[in-house]
Design an enzyme around this catalytic site. Structure first.
Site, mmCIF file in Angstrom:
data_model
loop_
_atom_site.group_PDB
_atom_site.id
_atom_site.type_symbol
_atom_site.label_atom_id
_atom_site.label_comp_id
_atom_site.label_asym_id
_atom_site.label_seq_id
_atom_site.Cartn_x
_atom_site.Cartn_y
_atom_site.Cartn_z
ATOM 1 C CG ASP A 8 -2.177 1.101 1.360
ATOM 2 O OD1 ASP A 8 -2.336 1.572 -0.089
ATOM 3 O OD2 ASP A 8 -3.064 1.190 2.355
ATOM 4 C CG ASN A 56 -7.949 -1.850 -5.331
ATOM 5 O OD1 ASN A 56 -6.798 -3.140 -4.847
ATOM 6 N ND2 ASN A 56 -8.055 -0.786 -3.752
HETATM 7 C C1 IPE Z 1 -5.407 -2.647 -0.538
HETATM 8 O O1 IPE Z 1 -4.845 -1.321 -0.546
HETATM 9 C C2 IPE Z 1 -5.250 -3.904 -1.096
HETATM 10 C C3 IPE Z 1 -4.063 -3.657 -2.205
HETATM 11 C C4 IPE Z 1 -2.854 -3.379 -1.886
HETATM 12 C C5 IPE Z 1 -3.610 -4.554 -3.397
HETATM 13 P P1 IPE Z 1 -6.636 -0.266 -0.766
HETATM 14 O O2 IPE Z 1 -5.512 1.489 -0.186
HETATM 15 O O3 IPE Z 1 -7.210 -0.740 -1.321
HETATM 16 O O4 IPE Z 1 -6.829 -0.274 1.004
HETATM 17 P P2 IPE Z 1 -7.660 1.192 2.230
HETATM 18 O O5 IPE Z 1 -8.951 0.804 0.645
HETATM 19 O O6 IPE Z 1 -6.872 1.524 2.627
HETATM 20 O O7 IPE Z 1 -8.486 0.039 2.892
HETATM 21 C C1 IPE Z 2 -1.461 0.280 -3.494
HETATM 22 O O1 IPE Z 2 -1.170 1.470 -3.666
HETATM 23 C C2 IPE Z 2 -2.166 -0.130 -4.849
HETATM 24 C C3 IPE Z 2 -3.403 -0.435 -4.781
HETATM 25 C C4 IPE Z 2 -4.022 -0.299 -3.850
HETATM 26 C C5 IPE Z 2 -3.548 -1.192 -5.972
HETATM 27 P P1 IPE Z 2 -2.675 2.146 -3.258
HETATM 28 O O2 IPE Z 2 -3.118 3.234 -4.467
HETATM 29 O O3 IPE Z 2 -3.718 2.608 -2.317
HETATM 30 O O4 IPE Z 2 -2.013 4.044 -2.759
HETATM 31 P P2 IPE Z 2 -2.619 4.886 -1.530
HETATM 32 O O5 IPE Z 2 -3.009 4.048 -0.583
HETATM 33 O O6 IPE Z 2 -3.710 5.715 -2.222
HETATM 34 O O7 IPE Z 2 -1.239 5.770 -1.764
HETATM 35 MG MG MG Z 3 -4.274 2.540 -0.422
#
Ligand code: IPE
Ligand code: IPE
Ligand code: MG
Length: 236
Positions: A8, A56
């Protein structure tokens, strides 16, 4: 040892550099290569990476398209690297919502690395632990005689996992949030949880070693008491 990682922080990494979110995902994909190779060198037996959660799909279409394009590129370029390092690749999660070209790419990467006996690399795409658990229950018949190992076999079927997943030993989440976001709820029953502020594109071999050092310091009791410690305090 089974390590699972919630990768993340790509979006925030990009924001900090005043770049579009997709640039963060691109940097995140580069970090994947380094960490996979470092984990394989450390003889991790299974590495499960959370690449795209079922939740997502709610992101803007352009971001979703960009993520899937990166994932396809990853499979295109890294399957041969996996073969060289004897890494067995397996994509877990739902497959009914993936595009046919991605599906055939996944199948060919899995086929190509099926005989690899080194680390098992599992990439979770369109994955939701709640969905998987519910799906196992939905497919049950009244005559099914379930125990834990048969349940785990069913879960593997639902998840398109090549083999039943071992329990997670260490769950790492980068990006500072302290939650599981619907990842491996069954498999993490006794996992050590490690939350780190580092954003995923900045996570590297050194950061992995810090997580492993912390893991080594944890006292995994699994509900038992540590009798050697009791003895040493004289209160045994
Ligand atoms: C979790 O990250 C999913 C992945 C890393 C693929 P998210 O950014 O989607 O999770 P939340 O929204 O903070 O729970
Ligand atoms: C994790 O990074 C990747 C996926 C969830 C696909 P994020 O896209 O959630 O990054 P933040 O949390 O917005 O920084
Ligand atoms: Mg995230």
């Amino acid at each position: 040892m089974h390590i699972a990682i919630i990768m993340d922080g790509n979006g925030r990494w990009a924001l900090r550099q005043r770049l579009p979110r997709t640039a963060g995902h691109k940097a995140g994909a580069d970090a994947v290569n380094a960490v996979v190779e470092a984990a394989a060198r450390r003889r991790v037996s299974t590495l499960t990476l959370y690449a795209f959660s079922s939740a997502n799909w709610q992101r803007p279409a352009t971001e979703v398209t960009g993520l899937f394009a990166l994932f396809k590129r990853y499979l295109h370029t890294q399957t041969s690297r996996c073969l060289e390092q004897s890494i067995r690749l397996n994509v877990i999660g739902r497959r009914d919502r993936l595009s046919p070209d991605l599906l055939s790419l996944i199948e060919s990467s899995e086929r190509a690395t099926a005989q690899c006996s080194g680390m098992r690399l599992r990439i979770a795409v369109d994955y939701s632990a709640q969905h998987s658990l519910l799906e196992v229950c939905r497919r049950l018949r009244p005559t099914d005689d379930l125990d834990r190992s048969r349940f785990v076999e069913r879960l593997a079927e639902v998840d398109h996992a090549a083999l039943p997943a071992p329990e997670v030993d260490l769950l790492i989440r980068t990006g500072g949030e302290k939650r599981l976001s619907d990842f491996l709820l069954w498999e993490c029953a006794y996992a050590e949880l490690y939350f780190v502020d580092c954003l995923w594109p900045d996570f590297d071999e050194r950061a992995l070693d810090e997580a492993l050092d912390e893991y080594e310091r944890r006292d995994r009791r699994f509900g038992r008491i540590d009798e050697s410690r009791l003895a040493s305090t004289g209160h045994g």
